[in-house]
Design a protein around this motif. Structure first.
Motif, PDB file in Angstrom:
ATOM      1  N   PHE A 388      10.387 -75.674  39.256  1.00  0.00           N
ATOM      2  CA  PHE A 388       9.837 -74.348  39.536  1.00  0.00           C
ATOM      3  C   PHE A 388      10.017 -73.986  41.003  1.00  0.00           C
ATOM      4  CE2 PHE A 388       6.175 -71.863  41.074  1.00  0.00           C
ATOM      5  CZ  PHE A 388       6.323 -70.709  40.319  1.00  0.00           C
ATOM      6  N   LEU A 389       9.725 -74.926  41.889  1.00  0.00           N
ATOM      7  CA  LEU A 389       9.860 -74.668  43.324  1.00  0.00           C
ATOM      8  C   LEU A 389      11.321 -74.545  43.742  1.00  0.00           C
ATOM      9  CD1 LEU A 389       7.066 -76.934  44.843  1.00  0.00           C
ATOM     10  CD2 LEU A 389       6.983 -74.501  44.316  1.00  0.00           C
ATOM     11  N   PHE A 390      12.230 -75.276  43.075  1.00  0.00           N
ATOM     12  CA  PHE A 390      13.659 -75.156  43.374  1.00  0.00           C
ATOM     13  C   PHE A 390      14.154 -73.733  43.155  1.00  0.00           C
ATOM     14  CE2 PHE A 390      14.730 -79.892  42.579  1.00  0.00           C
ATOM     15  CZ  PHE A 390      14.648 -80.154  43.941  1.00  0.00           C
ATOM     16  N   THR A 391      13.563 -73.021  42.196  1.00  0.00           N
ATOM     17  CA  THR A 391      14.031 -71.666  41.898  1.00  0.00           C
ATOM     18  C   THR A 391      13.729 -70.685  43.034  1.00  0.00           C
ATOM     19  OG1 THR A 391      11.974 -71.089  40.713  1.00  0.00           O
ATOM     20  CG2 THR A 391      13.790 -72.017  39.410  1.00  0.00           C
ATOM     21  N   TYR A 392      12.895 -71.095  43.997  1.00  0.00           N
ATOM     22  CA  TYR A 392      12.650 -70.240  45.150  1.00  0.00           C
ATOM     23  C   TYR A 392      13.903 -70.046  45.998  1.00  0.00           C
ATOM     24  CZ  TYR A 392       7.629 -69.263  45.220  1.00  0.00           C
ATOM     25  OH  TYR A 392       6.381 -68.769  44.960  1.00  0.00           O
ATOM     26  N   LEU A 393      14.827 -71.021  45.966  1.00  0.00           N
ATOM     27  CA  LEU A 393      16.009 -70.929  46.814  1.00  0.00           C
ATOM     28  C   LEU A 393      16.895 -69.741  46.431  1.00  0.00           C
ATOM     29  CD1 LEU A 393      17.585 -72.044  49.138  1.00  0.00           C
ATOM     30  CD2 LEU A 393      18.663 -73.689  47.588  1.00  0.00           C
ATOM     31  N   PRO A 394      17.339 -69.607  45.171  1.00  0.00           N
ATOM     32  CA  PRO A 394      18.125 -68.416  44.842  1.00  0.00           C
ATOM     33  C   PRO A 394      17.329 -67.125  45.005  1.00  0.00           C
ATOM     34  CG  PRO A 394      17.554 -69.652  42.846  1.00  0.00           C
ATOM     35  CD  PRO A 394      17.222 -70.525  44.007  1.00  0.00           C
ATOM     36  N   ILE A 395      16.027 -67.175  44.730  1.00  0.00           N
ATOM     37  CA  ILE A 395      15.187 -65.986  44.907  1.00  0.00           C
ATOM     38  C   ILE A 395      15.186 -65.549  46.369  1.00  0.00           C
ATOM     39  CG2 ILE A 395      12.777 -65.209  44.923  1.00  0.00           C
ATOM     40  CD1 ILE A 395      12.388 -66.859  42.345  1.00  0.00           C
ATOM     41  N   SER A 396      15.037 -66.512  47.263  1.00  0.00           N
ATOM     42  CA  SER A 396      14.993 -66.202  48.694  1.00  0.00           C
ATOM     43  C   SER A 396      16.331 -65.668  49.201  1.00  0.00           C
ATOM     44  CB  SER A 396      14.592 -67.453  49.486  1.00  0.00           C
ATOM     45  OG  SER A 396      13.316 -67.904  49.100  1.00  0.00           O
ATOM     46  N   ILE A 397      17.415 -66.174  48.655  1.00  0.00           N
ATOM     47  CA  ILE A 397      18.744 -65.701  49.061  1.00  0.00           C
ATOM     48  C   ILE A 397      18.953 -64.263  48.611  1.00  0.00           C
ATOM     49  CG2 ILE A 397      21.224 -66.020  48.733  1.00  0.00           C
ATOM     50  CD1 ILE A 397      20.672 -69.032  48.511  1.00  0.00           C
ATOM     51  N   VAL A 398      18.600 -63.965  47.366  1.00  0.00           N
ATOM     52  CA  VAL A 398      18.739 -62.601  46.847  1.00  0.00           C
ATOM     53  C   VAL A 398      17.864 -61.638  47.637  1.00  0.00           C
ATOM     54  CG1 VAL A 398      18.327 -61.113  44.839  1.00  0.00           C
ATOM     55  CG2 VAL A 398      19.376 -63.353  44.523  1.00  0.00           C
ATOM     56  N   ALA A 399      16.648 -62.091  47.992  1.00  0.00           N
ATOM     57  CA  ALA A 399      15.709 -61.231  48.718  1.00  0.00           C
ATOM     58  C   ALA A 399      16.240 -60.811  50.085  1.00  0.00           C
ATOM     59  CB  ALA A 399      14.370 -61.944  48.879  1.00  0.00           C
ATOM     60  N   LEU A 400      17.116 -61.630  50.663  1.00  0.00           N
ATOM     61  CA  LEU A 400      17.691 -61.282  51.963  1.00  0.00           C
ATOM     62  C   LEU A 400      18.505 -59.991  51.905  1.00  0.00           C
ATOM     63  CD1 LEU A 400      18.998 -64.595  53.576  1.00  0.00           C
ATOM     64  CD2 LEU A 400      17.437 -62.945  54.622  1.00  0.00           C
ATOM     65  N   PHE A 401      19.155 -59.757  50.771  1.00  0.00           N
ATOM     66  CA  PHE A 401      20.139 -58.674  50.694  1.00  0.00           C
ATOM     67  C   PHE A 401      19.720 -57.521  49.784  1.00  0.00           C
ATOM     68  CE2 PHE A 401      22.279 -62.785  51.250  1.00  0.00           C
ATOM     69  CZ  PHE A 401      22.838 -62.586  52.501  1.00  0.00           C
ATOM     70  N   LYS A 402      18.708 -57.719  48.959  1.00  0.00           N
ATOM     71  CA  LYS A 402      18.340 -56.706  47.974  1.00  0.00           C
ATOM     72  C   LYS A 402      17.154 -55.876  48.438  1.00  0.00           C
ATOM     73  CE  LYS A 402      17.249 -56.129  43.065  1.00  0.00           C
ATOM     74  NZ  LYS A 402      17.037 -56.824  41.771  1.00  0.00           N
ATOM     75  N   LYS A 403      17.209 -54.574  48.177  1.00  0.00           N
ATOM     76  CA  LYS A 403      16.074 -53.704  48.448  1.00  0.00           C
ATOM     77  C   LYS A 403      15.047 -53.910  47.338  1.00  0.00           C
ATOM     78  CE  LYS A 403      14.678 -48.902  49.182  1.00  0.00           C
ATOM     79  NZ  LYS A 403      15.110 -47.478  49.228  1.00  0.00           N
ATOM     80  N   ILE A 404      13.806 -54.141  47.719  1.00  0.00           N
ATOM     81  CA  ILE A 404      12.779 -54.488  46.744  1.00  0.00           C
ATOM     82  C   ILE A 404      11.568 -53.578  46.919  1.00  0.00           C
ATOM     83  CG2 ILE A 404      11.230 -56.324  45.937  1.00  0.00           C
ATOM     84  CD1 ILE A 404      13.352 -58.292  47.106  1.00  0.00           C
ATOM     85  N   GLU A 405      11.045 -53.106  45.820  1.00  0.00           N
ATOM     86  CA  GLU A 405       9.854 -52.266  45.832  1.00  0.00           C
ATOM     87  C   GLU A 405       8.735 -52.951  45.053  1.00  0.00           C
ATOM     88  OE1 GLU A 405      10.999 -48.533  44.195  1.00  0.00           O
ATOM     89  OE2 GLU A 405      12.164 -47.918  45.955  1.00  0.00           O
ATOM     90  N   TRP A 406       7.495 -52.582  45.387  1.00  0.00           N
ATOM     91  CA  TRP A 406       6.349 -53.169  44.697  1.00  0.00           C
ATOM     92  C   TRP A 406       6.304 -52.696  43.260  1.00  0.00           C
ATOM     93  CZ3 TRP A 406       2.089 -51.651  41.985  1.00  0.00           C
ATOM     94  CH2 TRP A 406       1.092 -52.617  41.794  1.00  0.00           C
ATOM     95  N   LYS A 407       6.139 -53.628  42.331  1.00  0.00           N
ATOM     96  CA  LYS A 407       5.995 -53.304  40.912  1.00  0.00           C
ATOM     97  C   LYS A 407       4.889 -54.174  40.326  1.00  0.00           C
ATOM     98  CE  LYS A 407      10.787 -51.859  40.143  1.00  0.00           C
ATOM     99  NZ  LYS A 407      12.034 -52.095  39.360  1.00  0.00           N
ATOM    100  N   PRO A 408       4.069 -53.602  39.441  1.00  0.00           N
ATOM    101  CA  PRO A 408       2.946 -54.375  38.871  1.00  0.00           C
ATOM    102  C   PRO A 408       3.436 -55.415  37.872  1.00  0.00           C
ATOM    103  CG  PRO A 408       3.086 -52.219  37.815  1.00  0.00           C
ATOM    104  CD  PRO A 408       4.093 -52.215  38.928  1.00  0.00           C
ATOM    105  N   ILE A 409       2.668 -56.508  37.768  1.00  0.00           N
ATOM    106  CA  ILE A 409       2.901 -57.535  36.760  1.00  0.00           C
ATOM    107  C   ILE A 409       1.847 -57.364  35.662  1.00  0.00           C
ATOM    108  CG2 ILE A 409       2.959 -60.012  36.289  1.00  0.00           C
ATOM    109  CD1 ILE A 409       5.247 -59.150  38.033  1.00  0.00           C
ATOM    110  N   PRO A 410       2.249 -57.185  34.403  1.00  0.00           N
ATOM    111  CA  PRO A 410       1.255 -56.988  33.344  1.00  0.00           C
ATOM    112  C   PRO A 410       0.384 -58.221  33.130  1.00  0.00           C
ATOM    113  CG  PRO A 410       3.457 -57.296  32.406  1.00  0.00           C
ATOM    114  CD  PRO A 410       3.628 -57.164  33.887  1.00  0.00           C
ATOM    115  N   HIS A 411      -0.908 -57.996  32.896  1.00  0.00           N
ATOM    116  CA  HIS A 411      -1.855 -59.082  32.641  1.00  0.00           C
ATOM    117  C   HIS A 411      -2.410 -58.940  31.234  1.00  0.00           C
ATOM    118  CE1 HIS A 411      -2.224 -58.855  37.210  1.00  0.00           C
ATOM    119  NE2 HIS A 411      -1.676 -60.021  36.952  1.00  0.00           N
TER     120      HIS A 411
END
Length: 424
Positions: A388-411
Motif C-alpha cells: 500500500f505504501l509503495f503505491t505512493y511513489l507513482p502517485i507522487s510522481i503523477v502529482a508533480l505534473f498533473k493539475k488536481i482539484e479537490w473532490k469528495p470521497i463518498p462515505h
C-alpha cells in the motif's frame, strides 16, 4: 558512467536512511512514553466547545456522528454541534437538523474544499451565535465516530495549555480490504509512534485531516480559517509551527474514521494529498528552513515538518531514476552485469519492504486490541501494508505534473460504536 550511477544510488540510499533514522528513534521513545501512567482523578475546568463538521452529500453517515457527539460524557450545555452542508445535493442538511445539529448551507462552485466550508461556518457562528463564546473548536469529518469520553480527555490536555490538539485516529472499516487496512494502520502508527513521542519530547505534533481541537484565540488571530491548499490540515500545522505554536496529542481521546474502499478512490485522494504536500512545501519551505536555523524553541519541529512534507518523495524519485538509468546502461556495459544489478535492485526493494513491514508489525502488536478486525486479517494485512505504501511513489510522481482539484470521497460505512465494539 555505470559506476557513477551506482555510487549515486548508494549515496541516495544512505541519505534516505540518515534523514529518517530519527523516526526509528521515535518508535523506541514511544515504548517509554506509553509506559507513563494516565493521570486520573484530577479535576480540570470544564470549557465550552463547538463542533465544526463540513459535510458534502453525507446523508448516510452524518446521523451516527452527531449521535456519538450527543452521547458524550460531558455536560450537554457545554458543547454545540454545527454542520455546514457544503454544495449538497442530497438530504445531509435535513438529516443533520433532525439529529440535533445547528445547520448552515453553502453553495459555491468556485471556492471548493474543506477550508472554505470551515471558514464559512466560522463566519456564521461569529455573526449569528457570537454570544455563545466558545473556548475551542473541534473539527471533524461527517463519517467520523467519537468515543464517549472524547471531550473529557481532550479537555484534560487542553487544560495543560495546548492551543491545538490532535487525537487517536482509529478506523471504522479496517477489515474491509488491503486498502482500508493500509490507511488505518498508517494512522495508528502516526498517532502512537509519531505524535506520542513528539508529545513526550515536548516538540510539536502534526494535525492529520480530522479529529482535532483548536483554541478560539488561534481562530481569532488567523481571522477565521484561512488555509485553502489541497492539504489544509498540513498547511495549518506548518503555519502554526512556524509561529512557534506547539501542537499537542491526546492518545486517550479516540475517534473512528472511514477509509476509501477502492484503489480508484484511494488514488484520487492520495493524489490530492501528494499535490497538497508539494503546495505546502512551495509556500512554506523557506520559512521552515529559516525556522530550522533561527527558530527559538521550535527548530526541531520545523525540521520534523520539513522531513514530513518533502524528502520521501524526492529521494525516492532520485533513486528510481538512478536505477532506471542503470538498467538501461547495463546491456551496453556487459551482459554479465545484468544479474548483478538486478539482484542489487531487488535487494534494495526487499530492504524497504522489510522496513515498512516492521513498522506495521510493531504497530499491529501494540494496538492489537484496538484494531476492530478478526485476528487472521490483522496478520494478512501486515504483508499488504508495505505494498500500500509503495503505491505512493507513482502517485507522487503523477502529482508533480498533473493539475488536481479537490473532490469528495463518498462515505457509505454506516456503523455505530456498538457495531465497532462487537468486532474482535
Amino acid at each position: 558512467m555505470l559506476d557513477i550511477l551506482s555510487q549515486f544510488v548508494l549515496y541516495i540510499g544512505i541519505l534516505f536512511s540518515l534523514i529518517f533514522v530519527y523516526k526509528v528513534v521515535y518508535i523506541l521513545i514511544a515504548f517509554r512514553a506509553r509506559r507513563e501512567k494516565h493521570q486520573e482523578g484530577k479535576e480540570v475546568p470544564l470549557r465550552k466547545y463547538a463542533f465544526l463538521i463540513p459535510a458534502r452529500n453525507e446523508e448516510l453517515v452524518i446521523g451516527q456522528l452527531i449521535k456519538s457527539i450527543k452521547n458524550q460524557n460531558y455536560p450537554k450545555e457545554l458543547f454545540d454541534i454545527y454542520v455546514i452542508a457544503d454544495n449538497c445535493t442530497d438530504r445531509t442538511a435535513q438529516f443533520a437538523r433532525e439529529a440535533g445539529a445547528i445547520v448552515a448551507e453553502r453553495f459555491n462552485q468556485k471556492q471548493v474544499g474543506k477550508g472554505y466550508a470551515l471558514n464559512h461556518l466560522l463566519n456564521v457562528i461569529e455573526t449569528d451565535y457570537a454570544s455563545k463564546r466558545y473556548d475551542g473548536y473541534f473539527v471533524f469529518d461527517a463519517d467520523n465516530l467519537l468515543d464517549e469520553n472524547y471531550i473529557v480527555e481532550m479537555n484534560k490536555t487542553f487544560d495543560q495549555g495546548y492551543k491545538i490538539i490532535t487525537s487517536y485516529r482509529n478506523s471504522k472499516n479496517y477489515d474491509q480490504n488491503w486498502i482500508t487496512s493500509g490507511y488505518a494502520l498508517w494512522f495508528l502508527y502516526e498517532a502512537e509512534f509519531l505524535n506520542r513521542p513528539r508529545m513526550y519530547l515536548d516538540t510539536s505534533c502534526v494535525i492529520s485531516g480530522t479529529g482535532f481541537l483548536v483554541h478560539s484565540d488561534i481562530i481569532k488571530e488567523n481571522g477565521g480559517w484561512v488555509h485553502h491548499l489541497l492539504t489544509e490540515d498540513i498547511e495549518f500545522t506548518v503555519s502554526q509551527i512556524i509561529k512557534g505554536v506547539k501542537i499537542g496529542y491526546c492518545g486517550h481521546a479516540v475517534f473512528y474514521d472511514e477509509q476509501p474502499t477502492t484503489f480508484s478512490q484511494s488514488w484520487k485522494q492520495r493524489l490530492r494529498w501528494a499535490k497538497g504536500f508539494y503546495q505546502v512545501f512551495m509556500n512554506y519551505g523557506k520559512e521552515l528552513f529559516l525556522g530550522m536555523i533561527r527558530g527559538k524553541g521550535y527548530r526541531f519541529s520545523c525540521f520534523d515538518m520539513m522531513m514530513t512534507i518533502l524528502p520521501i518523495v524526492i529521494v525516492s524519485m532520485l533513486s528510481l531514476i538512478g536505477n532506471a538509468l542503470i538498467f538501461l546502461l547495463v546491456p551496453f556495459e556487459g551482459k554479465g552485469l545484468i544479474q548483478t544489478y538486478l539482484i542489487g535492485g531487488l535487494t534494495g526493494i526487499l530492504w524497504v519492504y522489510c522496513l515498512l513491514f516492521g513498522i506495521g508489525l510493531v504497530t499491529t502488536i501494540m494496538e492489537w486490541k484496538k484494531i476492530r478486525c478478526p485476528g487472521w486479517k490483522k496478520i494478512v494485512y501486515l504483508f499488504t501494508f508495505p505494498l500500500f505504501l509503495f503505491t505512493y511513489l507513482p502517485i507522487s510522481i503523477v502529482a508533480l505534473f498533473k493539475k488536481i482539484e479537490w473532490k469528495p470521497i463518498p462515505h457509505t460505512v454506516v456503523k455505530s460504536l456498538d457495531d465497532l465494539r462487537s468486532r474482535s
